[in-house]
Design a protein around this motif. Structure first.
Motif, PDB file in Angstrom:
ATOM      1  N   LYS A   9      -2.415   6.848  -4.613  1.00  0.00           N
ATOM      2  CA  LYS A   9      -2.197   6.847  -3.155  1.00  0.00           C
ATOM      3  C   LYS A   9      -3.223   5.978  -2.450  1.00  0.00           C
ATOM      4  CE  LYS A   9       0.311  11.122  -2.328  1.00  0.00           C
ATOM      5  NZ  LYS A   9       0.371  12.368  -1.569  1.00  0.00           N
ATOM      6  N   THR A  12      -2.346   2.335  -2.979  1.00  0.00           N
ATOM      7  CA  THR A  12      -1.210   1.931  -2.143  1.00  0.00           C
ATOM      8  C   THR A  12      -1.663   1.700  -0.707  1.00  0.00           C
ATOM      9  OG1 THR A  12       0.344   3.148  -3.532  1.00  0.00           O
ATOM     10  CG2 THR A  12       1.066   2.617  -1.290  1.00  0.00           C
ATOM     11  N   ARG A  13      -2.462   2.626  -0.201  1.00  0.00           N
ATOM     12  CA  ARG A  13      -2.977   2.473   1.159  1.00  0.00           C
ATOM     13  C   ARG A  13      -3.795   1.197   1.290  1.00  0.00           C
ATOM     14  NH1 ARG A  13      -7.075   3.737   4.821  1.00  0.00           N
ATOM     15  NH2 ARG A  13      -6.329   4.741   6.737  1.00  0.00           N
ATOM     16  N   THR A  43       5.196  -2.803  -1.301  1.00  0.00           N
ATOM     17  CA  THR A  43       5.469  -1.366  -1.296  1.00  0.00           C
ATOM     18  C   THR A  43       6.845  -1.137  -0.675  1.00  0.00           C
ATOM     19  OG1 THR A  43       4.352  -1.066   0.843  1.00  0.00           O
ATOM     20  CG2 THR A  43       3.015  -0.811  -1.134  1.00  0.00           C
ATOM     21  N   LYS A  45       9.062   0.765   2.830  1.00  0.00           N
ATOM     22  CA  LYS A  45       8.868   1.242   4.204  1.00  0.00           C
ATOM     23  C   LYS A  45       8.451   2.716   4.189  1.00  0.00           C
ATOM     24  CE  LYS A  45      11.141  -0.613   7.655  1.00  0.00           C
ATOM     25  NZ  LYS A  45      12.158  -0.984   8.659  1.00  0.00           N
ATOM     26  N   GLY A  46       9.020   3.478   3.254  1.00  0.00           N
ATOM     27  CA  GLY A  46       8.644   4.883   3.139  1.00  0.00           C
ATOM     28  C   GLY A  46       7.172   5.052   2.821  1.00  0.00           C
ATOM     29  N   ALA A  47       6.648   4.200   1.934  1.00  0.00           N
ATOM     30  CA  ALA A  47       5.233   4.266   1.569  1.00  0.00           C
ATOM     31  C   ALA A  47       4.352   3.926   2.771  1.00  0.00           C
ATOM     32  CB  ALA A  47       4.933   3.315   0.418  1.00  0.00           C
ATOM     33  N   TYR A  49       5.095   4.252   5.981  1.00  0.00           N
ATOM     34  CA  TYR A  49       5.127   5.325   6.979  1.00  0.00           C
ATOM     35  C   TYR A  49       4.555   6.643   6.449  1.00  0.00           C
ATOM     36  CZ  TYR A  49       7.576   2.422  10.325  1.00  0.00           C
ATOM     37  OH  TYR A  49       7.888   1.438  11.227  1.00  0.00           O
ATOM     38  N   PHE A  50       4.421   6.763   5.144  1.00  0.00           N
ATOM     39  CA  PHE A  50       3.726   7.931   4.596  1.00  0.00           C
ATOM     40  C   PHE A  50       2.238   7.870   4.971  1.00  0.00           C
ATOM     41  CE2 PHE A  50       0.997   9.741   1.299  1.00  0.00           C
ATOM     42  CZ  PHE A  50       1.465  11.047   1.251  1.00  0.00           C
ATOM     43  N   HIS A  51       1.678   6.660   4.898  1.00  0.00           N
ATOM     44  CA  HIS A  51       0.253   6.484   5.174  1.00  0.00           C
ATOM     45  C   HIS A  51      -0.061   6.255   6.650  1.00  0.00           C
ATOM     46  CE1 HIS A  51      -1.212   6.448   1.029  1.00  0.00           C
ATOM     47  NE2 HIS A  51      -0.098   5.819   0.711  1.00  0.00           N
ATOM     48  N   ALA A  53       1.641   6.293  10.738  1.00  0.00           N
ATOM     49  CA  ALA A  53       2.762   6.759  11.564  1.00  0.00           C
ATOM     50  C   ALA A  53       3.473   5.631  12.296  1.00  0.00           C
ATOM     51  CB  ALA A  53       2.255   7.784  12.579  1.00  0.00           C
TER      52      ALA A  53
END
Length: 199
Positions: A9, A12-13, A43, A45-47, A49-51, A53
């Motif tokens: 994680k 990815t961030r 990555t 789009k879900g990844a 927006y997970f990190h 907002a």
């Protein structure tokens, strides 16, 4: 959460932030799109927006990153110094050297974050205040140690921050000026800042 999952994680961030630095520095905030950051980071789009907002959240994560890096390096540089002259020289050198090596981040921090409306202005002002207070803290220490005469250190810190900010903005906007052009100004700048507080 397992250690490997947490590391994944974090990686990815980090990729998202690195991609955002590139996209924002090339396109500016308003023209940059989250889809571009997604593509550049490899990555989804879900990844993203997970990190984060929103695009605004990504932008301010980038701005906070350079602010934290700069604050940490200034603190480290000053920690090993004694006396007002040595401290201000170390602080100016490390601030200019750090931003000259991270020009894309400097552009985002100093130029792109300005003039983007009230929500942005409030956050940018808070970061400016953070650095002004950092300068004031060391000026207060110099006064307490007898290296400087008692004075309005809050005003002096505001003036110092303003001078550094203006110098850096002009350098960032001059695309032909390399890091050496900025670093060459350190001796004169240090002298001017010290004279402004009676040294």
């Amino acid at each position: 959460m397992s250690s490997s999952r947490a590391q994944e994680k974090a990686a990815t961030r980090r990729r998202i932030l690195d991609a955002a630095i590139d996209v924002f520095s090339r396109r500016g905030y308003h023209q940059a799109a989250v889809d571009e950051i997604v593509r550049a980071s490899g990555t989804s789009k879900g990844a993203v927006y997970f990190h984060f907002a929103s695009k605004e959240a990504i932008f301010f994560a980038v701005v906070n990153e350079i602010a934290s890096l700069l604050e940490r390096r200034v603190d480290e540089a000053i920690a090993g110094q004694r006396g007002a002259v040595q401290r201000v020289t170390a602080a100016v050198e490390v601030a200019l050297e750090t931003l000259s090596r991270h020009r894309k981040l400097a552009k985002i921090f100093l130029v792109d974050a300005i003039g983007m409306g009230p929500p942005f202005a409030e956050r940018v002002l808070a970061i400016h205040q953070r650095f002004t207070e950092l300068i004031q803290r060391y000026l207060d220490q110099a006064v307490a140690e007898g290296d400087l005469e008692p004075q309005d250190t809050a005003l002096a810190a505001t003036v110092w921050f303003g001078a550094l900010n203006e110098l850096l903005v002009r350098w960032v906007l001059d695309e032909e000026a390399g890091p050496e052009a900025l670093q060459a100004k350190i001796p004169a700048l240090t002298t001017i800042l010290l004279r402004s507080v009676g040294r």
